[in-house]
Design an enzyme around this catalytic site. Structure first.
Site, short mmCIF file in Angstrom:
data_model
loop_
_atom_site.label_atom_id
_atom_site.label_comp_id
_atom_site.label_asym_id
_atom_site.label_seq_id
_atom_site.Cartn_x
_atom_site.Cartn_y
_atom_site.Cartn_z
N GLY A 46 0.83 -1.20 0.00
CA GLY A 46 0.00 0.00 0.00
C GLY A 46 0.86 1.24 0.00
N GLN A 51 3.12 10.10 1.35
CA GLN A 51 4.44 9.45 1.34
C GLN A 51 5.28 9.87 0.13
OE1 GLN A 51 2.70 5.29 2.16
NE2 GLN A 51 4.71 5.22 3.13
N CYS A 99 6.62 -0.22 6.84
CA CYS A 99 6.18 0.97 6.09
C CYS A 99 7.32 1.40 5.19
CB CYS A 99 5.81 2.07 7.08
SG CYS A 99 5.24 3.59 6.29
N LEU A 100 6.99 1.77 3.96
CA LEU A 100 8.03 2.23 3.05
C LEU A 100 8.70 3.50 3.56
CD1 LEU A 100 6.20 1.58 -0.35
CD2 LEU A 100 8.03 0.22 0.67
N HIS A 141 -3.64 1.33 8.25
CA HIS A 141 -2.27 1.84 8.14
C HIS A 141 -2.21 2.95 7.10
CE1 HIS A 141 2.26 1.19 7.87
NE2 HIS A 141 1.99 1.95 6.83
N GLU A 142 -2.77 2.69 5.91
CA GLU A 142 -2.67 3.69 4.83
C GLU A 142 -3.46 4.95 5.17
OE1 GLU A 142 -0.37 3.33 2.81
OE2 GLU A 142 -0.05 1.20 3.22
N HIS A 145 -1.84 7.49 7.41
CA HIS A 145 -0.89 8.42 6.77
C HIS A 145 -1.57 9.75 6.41
CE1 HIS A 145 2.85 6.17 6.24
NE2 HIS A 145 2.19 5.12 5.79
NI NI Z 1 3.13 3.21 5.58
#
Ligand code: NI
Length: 176
Positions: A46, A51, A99-100, A141-142, A145
C-alpha cells in the site's frame, strides 16, 4: 513515474492531508499513476499520497499471493480517495507492520479487527466495503498516513519494534 518515498523524520509525513475536490482530473490521474509505479517498484502492499509528498487524501493498496504475508488472502488493487473508516467490532488484533517510510523496520501494532470503509474511486464514484484481518490492517495503516500518523505512533509495546531481519528471520527485508 517512480517517485521518492519520504522517510520518517520528514515533517510532511506528520501533516493532515486535504480532501480531493477535483475528480477525474489529469492531476489526480497522474498522482495515482505515480503512486502505483512507486508502490510496484518497491513491491509494497500500500501507499498513501503524503508518502510521495502530496498532501491529498488518496491511498492505494492491494497485493497478490505474497510470501511475505502468507496468512493474508490476496487483496485486489484498490484506489481509495477521501476515505471514511467505521469500526465494526470492539475487537483489536496485534500484527506486524512495516512501512516504506520506515525502511528496514517492523513493529507489532494493534488495529481494529473489523471495519467498514467508504470512499471514492478515481472518477469520483462512491463505494463501500467491509474488511477484516490483514485487509483491515492495511486500510487502517494507509489511512493513518492521511492524518499524519505513522505506525510506530500506534504501538504499545516497543520491545516488539526492530529490524526486520532480526525480528522475522527469513522475511523479505523489503517493507510494505
Ligand atoms: Ni506506511
Amino acid at each position: 513515474m517512480i517517485r521518492e518515498v519520504l522517510r520518517m523524520g520528514d515533517l510532511r509525513l506528520l501533516a493532515r492531508s486535504q480532501p480531493v475536490v477535483d475528480f477525474d482530473s489529469p492531476g489526480l490521474s497522474a498522482l495515482i499513476e505515480d503512486m502505483q509505479d512507486t508502490m510496484g517498484h518497491l513491491d509494497g502492499a500500500g501507499l498513501a499520497a503524503p508518502q510521495i509528498g502530496v498532501a491529498l487524501r488518496v491511498v492505494i493498496f492491494g497485493f497478490g499471493a505474497n510470501p511475505r504475508y502468507p496468512e493474508a488472502a490476496p487483496l485486489p488493487f484498490t484506489i481509495l480517495v477521501n476515505p471514511e473508516l467505521t469500526r465494526l467490532s470492539d475487537e483489536e488484533e496485534d500484527g506486524w507492520e512495516g512501512c516504506l517510510s520506515v525502511p528496514g523496520l517492523r513493529g507489532m501494532v494493534p488495529r481494529w479487527k473489523r471495519l467498514g470503509y467508504a470512499g471514492y474511486d478515481v472518477s469520483g464514484k462512491r463505494f463501500e466495503r467491509e474488511a477484516e484481518g490483514f485487509h483491515a490492517r492495511v486500510v487502517q495503516h494507509e489511512c493513518d498516513h492521511l492524518d499524519g500518523i505513522l505506525y510506530p505512533m500506534r504501538m504499545r509495546d516497543f520491545s516488539r519494534f526492530g529490524f526486520t531481519d532480526l525480528l522475522l528471520p527469513g522475511a523479505d527485508p523489503a517493507d510494505d
